[in-house]
Design a protein around this motif. Structure first.
Motif, PDB file in Angstrom:
ATOM      1  N   GLY A  52       0.840  -1.189   0.000  1.00 15.06           N
ATOM      2  CA  GLY A  52       0.000   0.000   0.000  1.00 15.06           C
ATOM      3  C   GLY A  52       0.870   1.231   0.000  1.00 15.06           C
ATOM      4  N   GLY A  54       1.256   3.637   2.351  1.00 14.44           N
ATOM      5  CA  GLY A  54       1.763   4.127   3.626  1.00 14.44           C
ATOM      6  C   GLY A  54       3.197   3.714   3.887  1.00 14.44           C
ATOM      7  N   ASN A  57       3.252   0.304   5.197  1.00 15.28           N
ATOM      8  CA  ASN A  57       2.527  -0.700   4.402  1.00 15.28           C
ATOM      9  C   ASN A  57       3.546  -1.591   3.703  1.00 15.28           C
ATOM     10  OD1 ASN A  57      -0.197   1.514   3.311  1.00 15.28           O
ATOM     11  ND2 ASN A  57       0.178   0.502   5.269  1.00 15.28           N
ATOM     12  N   TYR A 107       1.912  -2.504   9.866  1.00 15.19           N
ATOM     13  CA  TYR A 107       0.805  -1.611   9.540  1.00 15.19           C
ATOM     14  C   TYR A 107       0.999  -0.284  10.256  1.00 15.19           C
ATOM     15  CZ  TYR A 107      -0.374  -4.223  13.787  1.00 15.19           C
ATOM     16  OH  TYR A 107      -0.306  -4.845  15.016  1.00 15.19           O
ATOM     17  N   THR A 108       0.274   0.720   9.813  1.00 16.38           N
ATOM     18  CA  THR A 108       0.310   2.026  10.464  1.00 16.38           C
ATOM     19  C   THR A 108      -0.188   1.885  11.899  1.00 16.38           C
ATOM     20  OG1 THR A 108      -0.206   3.019   8.324  1.00 16.38           O
ATOM     21  CG2 THR A 108      -0.453   4.420  10.269  1.00 16.38           C
ATOM     22  N   ILE A 118      -6.510  -0.008  10.609  1.00 19.12           N
ATOM     23  CA  ILE A 118      -5.535  -1.100  10.652  1.00 19.12           C
ATOM     24  C   ILE A 118      -6.166  -2.385  10.116  1.00 19.12           C
ATOM     25  CG2 ILE A 118      -4.039  -2.482  12.130  1.00 19.12           C
ATOM     26  CD1 ILE A 118      -3.796  -0.110  13.994  1.00 19.12           C
ATOM     27  N   THR A 120      -8.362  -2.528   7.758  1.00 20.31           N
ATOM     28  CA  THR A 120      -8.331  -2.375   6.304  1.00 20.31           C
ATOM     29  C   THR A 120      -6.932  -2.623   5.755  1.00 20.31           C
ATOM     30  OG1 THR A 120     -10.148  -0.770   6.379  1.00 20.31           O
ATOM     31  CG2 THR A 120      -8.763  -0.765   4.412  1.00 20.31           C
ATOM     32  N   GLU A 121      -5.906  -2.085   6.430  1.00 15.41           N
ATOM     33  CA  GLU A 121      -4.538  -2.302   5.975  1.00 15.41           C
ATOM     34  C   GLU A 121      -4.148  -3.770   6.052  1.00 15.41           C
ATOM     35  OE1 GLU A 121      -2.402   2.020   6.801  1.00 15.41           O
ATOM     36  OE2 GLU A 121      -1.691   0.245   7.888  1.00 15.41           O
ATOM     37  N   THR A 122      -4.572  -4.446   7.102  1.00 18.60           N
ATOM     38  CA  THR A 122      -4.267  -5.876   7.224  1.00 18.60           C
ATOM     39  C   THR A 122      -4.895  -6.661   6.080  1.00 18.60           C
ATOM     40  OG1 THR A 122      -4.108  -5.685   9.634  1.00 18.60           O
ATOM     41  CG2 THR A 122      -4.446  -7.896   8.729  1.00 18.60           C
ATOM     42  N   ALA A 124      -5.445  -5.509   3.119  1.00 13.66           N
ATOM     43  CA  ALA A 124      -4.652  -5.213   1.928  1.00 13.66           C
ATOM     44  C   ALA A 124      -3.350  -6.002   1.926  1.00 13.66           C
ATOM     45  CB  ALA A 124      -4.369  -3.712   1.860  1.00 13.66           C
ATOM     46  N   ALA A 125      -2.722  -6.144   3.094  1.00 11.93           N
ATOM     47  CA  ALA A 125      -1.478  -6.901   3.186  1.00 11.93           C
ATOM     48  C   ALA A 125      -1.701  -8.367   2.841  1.00 11.93           C
ATOM     49  CB  ALA A 125      -0.897  -6.774   4.587  1.00 11.93           C
TER      50      ALA A 125
END
Length: 274
Positions: A52, A54, A57, A107-108, A118, A120-122, A124-125
């Motif tokens: 991502g 970030g 990310n 993650y952020t 977080i 959402t970021e997870t 994506a990861a």
């Protein structure tokens, strides 16, 4: 009768309850670094891959010898406000020995992001890592990471339908599954969990995806709240149709409980890959 909890900080602070507890997370730095160096020397490490935009990310991917049987994703803890992927590389050793690739994202951190972000970021990861490795997908997470991997198989999962179908099992290790009590701890100053987010981001207050297989694993020497949270999700989700199991491993506490992931012969690995 269980007495009411009056000191929520003590209920969720692990280090003071463990002999030499302040030595963690420092104890993980050297074995993780040595493992990465060995994997790089063998050409089996792909480090600092972006998933991502970030700054945090990023994920590391470790590959087994030969074609991977599937992918394990390990999501780290730190109460959504500390640590990064560099502390945990050595935990890939157990799945790798059984032919699974292992991805470890970071993650952020709060307060730069909310816990919902977080999640959402997870997602994506995991989506990015799963695109790199074919086969079944198995998720494991420790502490706050346990929360994040169980959110992936909650009804409001950020994962796409095709990826959800690849998830063969989830292991929450000392996971936090009901966020409401954390609002009474000192960490709330950083986490800023409001009532709505506590409801929408607590796996224990959400339904599991159909076909979910969940193991909740904790150390028998953890604080009473971590043991309660460990059993809570498996209890609730079993009543909602998921296949669940609860393990309290003897003589283990909140930090050394994850050592099992590094041991190819440990029951934790057998349960994760079953």
């Amino acid at each position: 009768m269980f007495p009411p909890i009056t000191d929520w900080d003590a209920a969720y602070d692990n280090a003071p309850a463990i002999p030499d507890g302040a030595s963690w997370p420092g104890r993980w730095i050297e074995p993780a670094r040595d493992f990465r160096q060995a994997m790089m020397a063998q050409g089996r490490a792909r480090l600092d891959l972006a998933y991502g935009p970030g700054a945090r990310n990023r994920l590391d991917l470790f590959l087994p010898k030969g074609t991977p049987k599937g992918l394990v994703v390990f999501v780290h803890g730190g109460f959504w406000m500390a640590l990064d992927r560099s502390f945990w590389s050595h935990l890939a050793a157990g799945p790798l020995a059984h032919g699974y690739a292992v991805a470890i994202p970071e993650y952020t951190l709060c307060p730069q992001i909310r816990i919902a972000g977080i999640t959402t970021e997870t997602g994506a990861a995991i989506t990015a890592a799963a695109a790199m490795v074919a086969g079944p997908l198995r998720l494991a997470g420790h502490s706050a990471g346990g929360h994040l991997v169980t959110r992936m198989v909650s009804a409001t999962s950020p994962l796409g339908a095709g990826l959800r179908d690849r998830i063969a099992g989830v292991m929450s290790i000392s996971g936090l599954h009901d966020l409401r009590p954390l609002r009474a701890t000192w960490r709330q100053a950083t986490l800023s969990i409001d009532a709505a987010e506590a409801l929408s981001e607590s796996p224990a207050l959400l339904e599991p995806l159909p076909g979910t297989r969940l193991t909740c694993w904790a150390g028998a020497r953890e604080t009473s709240e971590f043991l309660r949270q460990n059993a809570l999700l498996a209890n609730i989700w079993r009543g909602l149709g998921a296949a669940t199991a609860v393990v309290e491993e003897p003589d283990r506490h909140h930090f050394d409980i994850i050592d099992g992931l590094a041991d190819p012969d440990h029951p934790m690995i057998r349960a994760l890959l079953a």
